[in-house]
Design a protein around this motif. Structure first.
Motif, PDB file in Angstrom:
ATOM      1  N   ILE A 138       0.869  -1.170   0.000  1.00  0.00           N
ATOM      2  CA  ILE A 138       0.000   0.000   0.000  1.00  0.00           C
ATOM      3  C   ILE A 138       0.906   1.219   0.000  1.00  0.00           C
ATOM      4  O   ILE A 138       1.654   1.440   0.954  1.00  0.00           O
ATOM      5  CB  ILE A 138      -0.917   0.037   1.241  1.00  0.00           C
ATOM      6  CG1 ILE A 138      -1.952  -1.087   1.178  1.00  0.00           C
ATOM      7  CG2 ILE A 138      -1.606   1.387   1.358  1.00  0.00           C
ATOM      8  CD1 ILE A 138      -2.799  -1.202   2.433  1.00  0.00           C
ATOM      9  N   GLN A 184      -1.924   0.498  -5.036  1.00  0.00           N
ATOM     10  CA  GLN A 184      -1.830  -0.743  -4.282  1.00  0.00           C
ATOM     11  C   GLN A 184      -1.328  -1.846  -5.203  1.00  0.00           C
ATOM     12  O   GLN A 184      -1.533  -1.796  -6.415  1.00  0.00           O
ATOM     13  CB  GLN A 184      -3.198  -1.150  -3.701  1.00  0.00           C
ATOM     14  CG  GLN A 184      -3.861  -0.082  -2.837  1.00  0.00           C
ATOM     15  CD  GLN A 184      -4.557   0.985  -3.657  1.00  0.00           C
ATOM     16  OE1 GLN A 184      -5.292   0.679  -4.584  1.00  0.00           O
ATOM     17  NE2 GLN A 184      -4.311   2.246  -3.328  1.00  0.00           N
ATOM     18  N   LEU A 199      -8.645   1.330   0.585  1.00  0.00           N
ATOM     19  CA  LEU A 199      -7.424   0.526   0.481  1.00  0.00           C
ATOM     20  C   LEU A 199      -7.723  -0.952   0.707  1.00  0.00           C
ATOM     21  O   LEU A 199      -7.197  -1.819   0.001  1.00  0.00           O
ATOM     22  CB  LEU A 199      -6.397   1.018   1.492  1.00  0.00           C
ATOM     23  CG  LEU A 199      -5.884   2.453   1.272  1.00  0.00           C
ATOM     24  CD1 LEU A 199      -5.056   2.904   2.456  1.00  0.00           C
ATOM     25  CD2 LEU A 199      -5.082   2.547  -0.023  1.00  0.00           C
TER      26      LEU A 199
END
Length: 290
Positions: free
Chosen positions: A118, A126, A229
Motif C-alpha cells: 500500500i 496498491q 485501500l
C-alpha cells in the motif's frame, strides 16, 4: 573507474528523480528534480539527463560511457509503450527498459516474495504480488483517483469544511481550524482553484493529527481511506497471512483503521523504489547478456 558500470537504474517520481548504478559491488547515487513524463516530458528528460550527468561526474567518467550500459527506468507518467518509446528516443542510451514507477516501488518493497504493498504519498496505489507476478490498482492521478493519498485526504478535509458551513455536517475542531487558516469559505475555494496535488497534500498532516485526537471529521476521512485501500487489496488477491508493506508518508496513519487481520500482517518494507529499480535493472541485464 576505467569501465562503465554494470547497470543503470532510474526511479523518476513527481517529487524527485533518483539515478543509481552498480559497479564491482558498489552502488552510486545521484538525485535530481521532479519527473513525470506525461505532465512535463521535456522537463522530465532534462531531470533524467541532469541525473545521468551528475552520476557521471561522481564516477569521474564521461557521459558517453553509459551508452551501452543496460538501464532500467521506472517513471511517473508512463501510460503505455508509446510514451516509453517517446522517452527512449530522447535518451543517449542503447539498452533501456522503461515502465511506470509502480513496478520498481513494488519490487523494492516486496522483493520477490508474496505480499501486498500500500503506497500512499502525494499519490497512491496498491499492489499484490503472488508467485513473482504483481497486480496493481490505483495510481491514476489526482483528477481520476489516488484515493487515500495525501492530496485526497487534504481535499476531502476542505470539502467537508464547506459542508459544515452549509449546515450539512456537524462542525469539528478540524473544520474550524481550516476555516480559520483560510479565513473564509472564499479563501478555501480560491486555494482549491489554484492548488496542485502537493498543495492539497500539505494539508494532510492537519487531518492525521486531528484524527489522533478523535476529531470526528478527520476520523471519518481516515476511515474512508482505509476502506478504499482494503477494498482494493482484497480484490487484487490479498488473503489473511500475506504480509502488507506500507510506503509513503501518510500510509502508516491508516493502520489503526484497518481490520485486525490486516494490522497483524503489517511488515516493514524490504527496500525503496530505487532498490527495486536496481533489482529490475539486473534482471534486464541478464536478459540482454543471457
Amino acid at each position: 573507474m576505467t569501465r562503465p558500470p554494470e547497470i543503470l537504474a532510474i526511479d523518476g517520481g513527481g517529487t524527485r528523480c533518483r539515478v543509481a548504478c552498480e559497479h564491482n559491488g558498489q552502488r552510486f547515487h545521484f538525485e535530481s528534480g521532479s519527473c513525470n513524463v506525461t505532465s512535463d516530458l521535456d522537463g522530465s528528460i532534462e531531470q533524467i539527463m541532469r541525473g545521468l550527468k551528475g552520476l557521471a561526474r561522481l564516477l569521474h567518467i564521461d557521459l558517453e560511457m553509459f551508452k551501452d550500459t543496460p538501464c532500467y527506468l521506472g517513471l511517473a507518467g508512463v501510460t503505455g509503450p508509446e510514451k516509453a518509446q517517446d522517452v527512449a528516443r530522447r535518451l543517449p542510451l542503447t539498452h533501456v527498459r522503461i515502465e511506470e514507477d509502480r513496478a520498481p516501488a513494488a519490487r523494492g518493497a516486496l522483493g520477490r516474495q508474496n505480499g501486498a504493498l500500500i503506497h500512499c504519498g502525494t499519490g497512491s496505489f496498491q499492489a499484490v504480488q503472488h508467485n513473482g507476478r504483481a497486480r496493481f490498482a490505483g495510481g491514476w492521478g489526482a483528477r481520476l483517483g489516488d484515493e487515500a493519498s495525501a492530496q485526497w485526504v487534504g481535499r476531502l478535509a476542505l470539502s467537508d469544511t464547506l459542508l459544515v458551513h452549509d449546515g450539512l455536517k456537524q462542525p469539528s475542531d478540524l473544520s474550524q481550524e481550516l476555516l480559520t487558516h483560510f479565513e473564509s469559505t472564499t479563501g478555501i475555494v480560491a486555494f482549491a482553484a489554484a492548488a496542485n496535488a502537493a498543495d492539497f497534500g500539505h494539508l494532510a498532516p492537519r487531518v492525521t493529527k486531528a484524527a489522533a485526537k478523535a476529531d470526528p471529521i478527520a476520523q471519518e476521512i481516515m476511515r474512508q481511506g482505509a476502506e478504499r485501500l482494503t477494498f482494493a487489496l482484497t480484490h487484487l488477491g490479498w488473503t489473511t497471512g500475506m504480509p502488507i508493506m506500507l510506503t509513503g508518508g501518510i500510509a502508516p496513519s491508516f493502520a489503526p483503521y484497518f481490520s485486525a487481520d490486516m494490522q497483524a500482517a503489517l511488515t516493514p518494507a524490504n527496500g525503496t523504489p530505487i532498490d527495486g529499480a536496481i533489482s529490475l535493472a539486473h534482471d534486464f541485464r541478464k536478459e540482454i547478456t543471457g
